[in-house]
Design an enzyme around this catalytic site. Structure first.
Site, PDB file in Angstrom:
ATOM      1  CD  GLU A 110      34.317  36.229  39.239  1.00  0.00           C
ATOM      2  OE1 GLU A 110      35.435  35.767  39.554  1.00  0.00           O
ATOM      3  OE2 GLU A 110      33.894  37.324  39.651  1.00  0.00           O
ATOM      4  CD  GLU A 114      38.399  34.230  44.341  1.00  0.00           C
ATOM      5  OE1 GLU A 114      39.321  34.934  43.872  1.00  0.00           O
ATOM      6  OE2 GLU A 114      37.254  34.641  44.561  1.00  0.00           O
ATOM      7  CG  ASN A 151      34.318  37.087  46.447  1.00  0.00           C
ATOM      8  OD1 ASN A 151      35.063  36.121  46.630  1.00  0.00           O
ATOM      9  ND2 ASN A 151      34.661  38.122  45.692  1.00  0.00           N
ATOM     10  CD  GLU A 152      38.807  38.789  46.686  1.00  0.00           C
ATOM     11  OE1 GLU A 152      38.834  39.858  46.069  1.00  0.00           O
ATOM     12  OE2 GLU A 152      39.647  37.871  46.499  1.00  0.00           O
ATOM     13  CD  GLN A 183      37.317  32.704  37.849  1.00  0.00           C
ATOM     14  OE1 GLN A 183      36.441  32.461  37.046  1.00  0.00           O
ATOM     15  NE2 GLN A 183      37.361  33.860  38.515  1.00  0.00           N
TER      16      GLN A 183
END
Ligand code: AHR
Length: 541
Positions: free
Chosen positions: A55, A338, A214-215, A388
């Site tokens: 990210e 994630e 995302n989310e 990540q």
């Protein structure tokens, strides 16, 4: 791995001792047992389970992956060479990019064309405090040097599939459609294909995986499940042309145990028969311990963190069960895009690395037990991406300028790579469970040994974590229906569980490999306390 109770263990050990009188002494020496049931396959372990996440956040891209072509740091077309070499060695699964929450603020057009003409943008993750604490660094004002061509070339360099996260919150569906065209349309066919070519890549990239938001329950739009389902369909209904690529669209799924998000979204999709437009359902789970320290943790926090990571098992089975209420044909699989241990951010190797944290053997156990959990559910989990890759939450690498190291988590990925594409088989484990009291004095317990096994021809890979902080486990290991020819063990353990790798001492926590004498059946192996182990077992009929 099916966990048997202590009583089951005693019974089965005694039974084995009676049947194989010669091994009674060995049985008494062992305090645990693992049975690998080679003839009970569960499914093929998708190599995609061993995926990663990059990210635009702090030092992940700039200083982590991307150093630039003119950098004195050795690089391949601007990408850190040491990172490329280390990743190639572990056969990475798909790499998700550019977020995370960042993705819903990102316009892919900012990251194409001549680099010197690309716009600088304030990064999504910059809050008011960073205006005082950070200078004009790339983590704060993203120069967009690392864009679509650079990311997709990085994936080619490391031989990984790309997984692009689409902006659903601040861009229209048309932009998504055009991003697919930019990436996948044939050379010379359209203006966007020409732009790609001008960026250095004439041939299409053939990007298969696309995350639609995302989310979306939070940073990705704060939608209700019903609202998000309508948005999802609007974005994903576009399906032709596919440019010859079997596209896999991934919906923004729940945070941890939010069953309501899954149930209501799936109900909406089911009522409109929309599952043919969906390949995966993203689940996010970060584990943590209340005191939050990455390195300076106490015994309670050791177990609290492992207990929190172990929730992955029930998250997979509970969401899977609810998905099946609407998706009766099981067209959609879970994508845990994630996951990892999220500690307090006090161990950054550089202040620009927002959310950067150190990694100990405790994090290695989180990685091992989570990958084992995925391996045990190959019928449900189609992809997973640890968060990540570098300089961030649970990273495989830490880097700053020309300094670079492999974390204990990297070593787990290297050890477990042997599972990729193999057939997962059922195992049974019996060992004394561990129990502890949390900070509030509440009682908890966790299995003592757990793991997964897979088979490829005559090679069996058995990976095991011993969650006990101080006690090793002498374990009888039986490979049912096969003769064991040889066993090699790779073990990751630490002299002190707070040890971690630094730029000055980068191999403080590193695996060791040894051959294991295995002339008897079952053979006995001692799993060290607080360890992750891979046994490579060669068998005959
Ligand atoms: O991984 C960091 C952030 O955690 C991601 O951007 C977001 O999706 C999650 O909340």
């Amino acid at each position: 791995m099916t966990i048997l109770t202590r009583r089951d263990f005693v019974t089965s050990t005694v039974a084995a001792g009676l049947a194989l009188a010669g091994h009674r002494v060995r049985s008494r020496l062992a305090d645990a047992r693992i049975d690998v049931l080679v003839d009970e396959p569960i499914g093929t372990i998708a190599p995609e389970i061993y995926g990663h996440f990059v990210e635009h956040l702090g030092g992940v891209v700039y200083d982590g992956v991307w150093v630039g072509e003119k950098s004195r740091v050795p690089n391949v077309g601007g990408v850190r060479r040491a990172l490329v070499d280390a990743l190639r060695a572990i056969h990475p699964g798909p790499v998700r990019w550019p977020g995370g929450c960042f993705a819903d603020s990102y316009d892919w057009r900012d990251g194409i064309g001549p680099r010197e003409r690309r716009p600088r943008r304030t990064n999504f993750w910059i809050d008011d405090s960073h205006f005082q604490t950070l200078g004009n660094v790339a983590a704060k004002y993203d120069p967009n040097e690392f864009g679509t061509n650079e990311f997709l070339r990085f994936c080619r360099l490391i031989d990984a599939q790309p997984y692009l996260a689409v902006n659903l919150r601040t861009l229209p569906a048309r932009s998504f459609m055009e991003w697919v065209e930019y990436c996948n349309s044939p050379a010379g066919s359209t203006t966007l294909a020409d732009q790609r070519s001008a960026g250095g890549d004439r041939e299409p990239f053939g990007v298969r995986y696309w995350g639609i938001g995302n989310e979306s329950w939070g940073c990705g739009g704060n939608f209700t499940p019903e609202e998000y389902a309508a948005e999802y369909r609007r974005f994903a209904t576009w399906a032709v042309p596919t440019y010859g690529v079997k596209l896999g669209f991934i919906g923004s799924g729940p945070s941890g145990g939010d069953i309501d998000w899954t149930r209501r979204f799936f109900r909406e999709m089911g009522e409109r028969r929309s599952f043919d437009r969906m390949w995966g359902w993203a689940l996010h789970h970060y584990c943590s311990a209340p005191n939050g320290e990455a390195v300076a943790f106490d015994d309670t926090a050791w177990y609290d963190l492992l207990g929190s990571a172990n929730r992955m098992e029930s998250l997979i089975t509970s969401h899977w069960q609810v998905m099946g209420e609407s998706d009766r044909e099981r067209r959609v699989k879970l994508v845990v895009d994630e996951w990892g241990a999220w500690h307090k951010m006090t161990t950054n190797v550089d202040p620009t690395h927002l959310f950067g944290q150190q990694s100990t053997i405790r994090d290695a156990l989180v990685a091992g037990l989570t990958l084992d959990t995925f391996n045990r559910h190959p019928d449900k989990v189609a992809m997973a991406n640890i968060a990540q890759l570098i300089n961030c939450i649970q990273s495989l690498f830490l880097a700053h300028e020309d300094k670079f190291l492999l974390t204990p988590t990297y070593h787990v990925f290297a050890m477990y790579a042997a599972h990729q594409g193999a057939t997962a088989v059922r195992t049974e484990s019996s060992a004394p469970p561990v129990s502890w009291k949390d900070g509030q004095g509440r009682d908890h317990s966790l299995w003592g040994l757990n793991g997964s096994a897979s088979v490829k021809g005559d090679a069996i890979t058995l990976t095991v974590t011993n969650s006990h902080l101080t006690e090793p486990r002498d374990t009888e290991i039986a490979v049912r229906g096969r003769v064991v020819r040889s066993v090699a063990a790779t073990t990751l353990a630490a002299r002190d569980v707070h040890d971690h790798n630094t730029f000055e001492a980068p191999r403080t926590v590193a695996p060791a490999t040894a051959n294991v004498p295995a002339s008897a059946a079952p053979f006995v192996y001692r799993f060290p306390a607080a360890s992750v182990t891979k046994l490579e077992i060669t068998v005959g009929a």
